[in-house]
Scaffold this motif. Sequence first.
Motif, short mmCIF file in Angstrom:
data_model
loop_
_atom_site.label_atom_id
_atom_site.label_comp_id
_atom_site.label_asym_id
_atom_site.label_seq_id
_atom_site.Cartn_x
_atom_site.Cartn_y
_atom_site.Cartn_z
N GLN A 196 0.83 -1.21 0.00
CA GLN A 196 0.00 0.00 0.00
C GLN A 196 0.86 1.26 0.00
O GLN A 196 0.54 2.26 -0.65
N GLU A 197 1.99 1.21 0.72
CA GLU A 197 2.84 2.39 0.84
C GLU A 197 3.84 2.52 -0.31
O GLU A 197 4.12 3.64 -0.76
N ARG A 198 4.38 1.38 -0.80
CA ARG A 198 5.47 1.47 -1.77
C ARG A 198 5.13 0.92 -3.15
O ARG A 198 5.95 0.97 -4.06
N GLY A 199 3.93 0.36 -3.30
CA GLY A 199 3.46 -0.04 -4.61
C GLY A 199 4.32 -1.06 -5.33
O GLY A 199 4.73 -2.08 -4.75
N ASP A 200 4.64 -0.77 -6.60
CA ASP A 200 5.37 -1.72 -7.44
C ASP A 200 6.70 -2.14 -6.85
O ASP A 200 7.12 -3.29 -6.99
N GLU A 201 7.39 -1.22 -6.18
CA GLU A 201 8.68 -1.54 -5.59
C GLU A 201 8.55 -2.68 -4.58
O GLU A 201 9.36 -3.61 -4.55
N ALA A 202 7.49 -2.65 -3.79
CA ALA A 202 7.25 -3.72 -2.82
C ALA A 202 6.91 -5.03 -3.53
O ALA A 202 7.32 -6.11 -3.09
N LEU A 203 6.16 -4.95 -4.62
CA LEU A 203 5.82 -6.17 -5.38
C LEU A 203 7.07 -6.84 -5.92
O LEU A 203 7.20 -8.07 -5.87
N LEU A 204 8.01 -6.05 -6.42
CA LEU A 204 9.25 -6.61 -6.97
C LEU A 204 10.07 -7.27 -5.87
O LEU A 204 10.65 -8.34 -6.08
N GLU A 205 10.10 -6.66 -4.69
CA GLU A 205 10.84 -7.25 -3.58
C GLU A 205 10.19 -8.55 -3.12
O GLU A 205 10.89 -9.52 -2.78
N CYS A 206 8.87 -8.59 -3.10
CA CYS A 206 8.17 -9.82 -2.71
C CYS A 206 8.43 -10.94 -3.71
O CYS A 206 8.61 -12.11 -3.32
N ALA A 207 8.46 -10.63 -4.99
CA ALA A 207 8.75 -11.64 -6.02
C ALA A 207 10.14 -12.23 -5.82
O ALA A 207 10.34 -13.44 -5.93
N ALA A 208 11.09 -11.38 -5.50
CA ALA A 208 12.46 -11.86 -5.28
C ALA A 208 12.56 -12.67 -4.00
O ALA A 208 13.21 -13.72 -3.95
N ARG A 209 11.86 -12.22 -2.95
CA ARG A 209 11.98 -12.87 -1.65
C ARG A 209 11.21 -14.17 -1.56
O ARG A 209 11.74 -15.18 -1.06
N PHE A 210 9.98 -14.18 -2.05
CA PHE A 210 9.12 -15.35 -1.85
C PHE A 210 9.10 -16.30 -3.06
O PHE A 210 8.90 -17.50 -2.89
N ASP A 211 9.27 -15.76 -4.26
CA ASP A 211 9.22 -16.59 -5.46
C ASP A 211 10.60 -16.89 -6.03
O ASP A 211 10.73 -17.75 -6.91
N GLY A 212 11.61 -16.16 -5.56
CA GLY A 212 12.96 -16.36 -6.09
C GLY A 212 13.10 -15.87 -7.51
O GLY A 212 13.92 -16.39 -8.27
N VAL A 213 12.31 -14.87 -7.88
CA VAL A 213 12.31 -14.36 -9.25
C VAL A 213 12.60 -12.86 -9.23
O VAL A 213 11.94 -12.11 -8.51
N VAL A 214 13.59 -12.44 -10.01
CA VAL A 214 13.92 -11.02 -10.12
C VAL A 214 13.20 -10.44 -11.32
O VAL A 214 13.41 -10.87 -12.46
N LEU A 215 12.33 -9.47 -11.06
CA LEU A 215 11.55 -8.84 -12.11
C LEU A 215 11.86 -7.35 -12.16
O LEU A 215 12.31 -6.77 -11.18
N SER A 216 11.59 -6.75 -13.30
CA SER A 216 11.61 -5.30 -13.41
C SER A 216 10.17 -4.82 -13.46
O SER A 216 9.24 -5.61 -13.68
N ARG A 217 9.96 -3.55 -13.24
CA ARG A 217 8.60 -3.02 -13.18
C ARG A 217 7.83 -3.29 -14.48
O ARG A 217 6.64 -3.61 -14.45
N ASP A 218 8.52 -3.20 -15.61
CA ASP A 218 7.83 -3.39 -16.89
C ASP A 218 7.51 -4.86 -17.17
O ASP A 218 6.84 -5.17 -18.17
N ARG A 219 7.95 -5.76 -16.28
CA ARG A 219 7.65 -7.18 -16.46
C ARG A 219 6.65 -7.70 -15.43
O ARG A 219 6.38 -8.90 -15.36
#
Length: 445
Positions: free
Chosen positions: A46-69
Amino acid sequence: MSERLLIRVRALTPRTFETRLREIRIHRGLSKVVWERAHRILRDVQERGDEALLECAARFDGVVLSRDRLRVELEAVRAAYREVSREAIRALALVKRRLEWAERRWLDALKRVRVVADGVVIESVPRPIRSVGCYIPGGRAAYPSSVLMSVVPARLAGVERIAICSPPMRETGEVHPLVLVAADLCGVTEIYRVGGAAAIAALAYGTATIPPVEKIVGPGGPYVVAAKLLVAERVGIDLPAGPSELVILADETAPPEAIAADLMAQAEHGEESLCGLLTTSRRLAQETARALSARSCGAARREIIRQALARRGFLLYTEGDLDLLVRFANALAPEHVQVMTRRPRVVARALTQAGLVLIGPHSPASASDYVLGTNHVLPTGGAAAAYSGLSVLDFLKRVTYAECARRSLARFLEPVRVLAVAEGLPNHYRALEERMRSVDRRVRR
């Protein structure tokens, strides 16, 4: 043999009823840790938007994404078809047709209601929700059927915007190709590589990439369930659809090998799956325990199955007391109850607290997950006592229109005055009174 599975055959009596119920329920519900972690993820997104989503993908899914992906590209959907067999596509198309066939019947049963009485006209009209987010689990398995179960009824209801969130696979960084193909078959083009509580947060609050929706539907693990319940004050949700549950209610006529196969099919969903037998035959319970031990040794997903059975499996018997078993099943209010008795339809009518009641030896839960035409997004954790399974009804709301004639409003003045005074809301009455005075002044002019 049953000790090897850590699943015991035990008696169910009126005296042990509440004890057995507590033993099974003890693993239900969400832990404090799950609630707290889900809340932190929601707040972060809620506070950091896409940046938080990218960090969650890396932390929980083991996947590094960029915002455009974060959003799945059309090229990725096209590529998914090259990884999916024609047989799988045909099977998905069959499930879609079966589900549409059933859901259209529910839709046809909805009617526009118009009531006219004492100068008052009331109309109630079903209207579709404008936007829906469908969560599709990932991780250890792909669930393209959940795409169909969530999207097909939304489409039939007339929902304008449908978005899908599903976690990317660690190996490829992509949403599973079967999920992408299923979404494409349903005409969904808005798909995101986002999973878990972060996906629920994005759908509820919105980010720069993912616009918010009006309702979130779909099954998930404990963190997804917690996140959905936490955002329910902001957006609509369907139901608490967590770890799978199957209770088989059987008598001595049921084959133990089939019961064991059904329990294992449910257990392979995950270690938190609830799988149990309620039977009037001690011998059937013992034979089922032996069958489970033998079949699980060489089974695919063996470790998951055995852990689920050891953690949340149960085999309970009564001395011929079928009514007690029915009472116990209703008290549990599980996701599925499968009836395998001599007169299954009679027994089924007494089962009123379940997400789905499956009748007879040829209606296994595994078939309902795919091809029967029933929806497999069902309430779990005892929520079947108050919730129904997902259907076209969940994507509709009723809008009510009311019109009152002047003469009728005049007749209602006195009862409104009495009730308004009793409830300490005098301006409710004065609003009606002013209308009558205004009309009288216009008439005198």
